[in-house]
Design an enzyme around this catalytic site. Structure first.
Site, PDB file in Angstrom:
ATOM      1  N   HIS A   1       0.881   5.325   0.900  1.00  0.00           N
ATOM      2  CA  HIS A   1       0.393   6.252   1.746  1.00  0.00           C
ATOM      3  C   HIS A   1       0.569   7.483   0.972  1.00  0.00           C
ATOM      4  O   HIS A   1       1.411   7.687   0.540  1.00  0.00           O
ATOM      5  CB  HIS A   1       0.921   6.387   2.986  1.00  0.00           C
TER       6      HIS A   1
ATOM      7  N   HIS B   1       0.755  -1.306  -0.075  1.00  0.00           N
ATOM      8  CA  HIS B   1      -0.093  -0.075  -0.202  1.00  0.00           C
ATOM      9  C   HIS B   1       0.819   1.399  -0.071  1.00  0.00           C
ATOM     10  O   HIS B   1       1.988   1.427   0.459  1.00  0.00           O
ATOM     11  CB  HIS B   1      -0.882   0.078   1.153  1.00  0.00           C
TER      12      HIS B   1
END
Length: 142
Positions: free
Chosen positions: A107, A105
């Site tokens: 950010h 992922h």
């Protein structure tokens, strides 16, 4: 370091399967963007691949490229939506690198001159605030 297995029961895999809620910002065939529930600042969101990938050490290059394209799209929208002075993009790999959820992922955090980030793992944001921020970012996507 030996290769570690992808855990299909991680929180982001559950979000992708619809087993856990998320405040969606954007979705295409390969990626999904949504609000971070413990934001380090207003508008903090995440981009993940739909294909299983523990982190940058095991993701397929083509999948990583799609994540990068979506990350850029969302970063531009976040700056526009929040009239931000800049943007921080972070990505962590393995526990020693600061990774907590083992599904790759990115950010994306809008930044403002003179305003520090909240500490990681801070309090959960109110759901209505997250929903409003998700809508604000989604509308800013060009």
């Amino acid at each position: 370091m030996t290769a570690k297995q992808y855990d299909s029961n991680n929180v982001f895999a559950k979000i992708l399967r619809g087993e856990m809620p998320a405040h969606k910002i954007y979705e295409d065939e390969d990626t999904f963007a949504f609000m971070d529930i413990m934001p380090r600042g207003p508008g903090h969101c995440l981009v993940i691949p739909k294909r299983p990938a523990r982190n940058i050490l095991d993701i397929e290059p083509d999948s990583l490229a799609t994540v990068a394209r979506t990350t850029q799209k969302i970063a531009k929208a976040v700056v526009k939506a929040f009239n931000a002075d800049g943007v921080t993009v972070q990505q962590f790999n393995e526990s020693a690198g600061g990774q907590i959820v083992f599904h790759l992922h990115m950010h994306i955090i809008p930044r403002f001159e003179g305003v520090a980030l909240n500490p990681p793992g801070g309090p959960m944001e109110d759901s209505t605030v997250l929903a409003a921020n998700a809508e604000k970012i989604a509308k800013a996507i060009a």
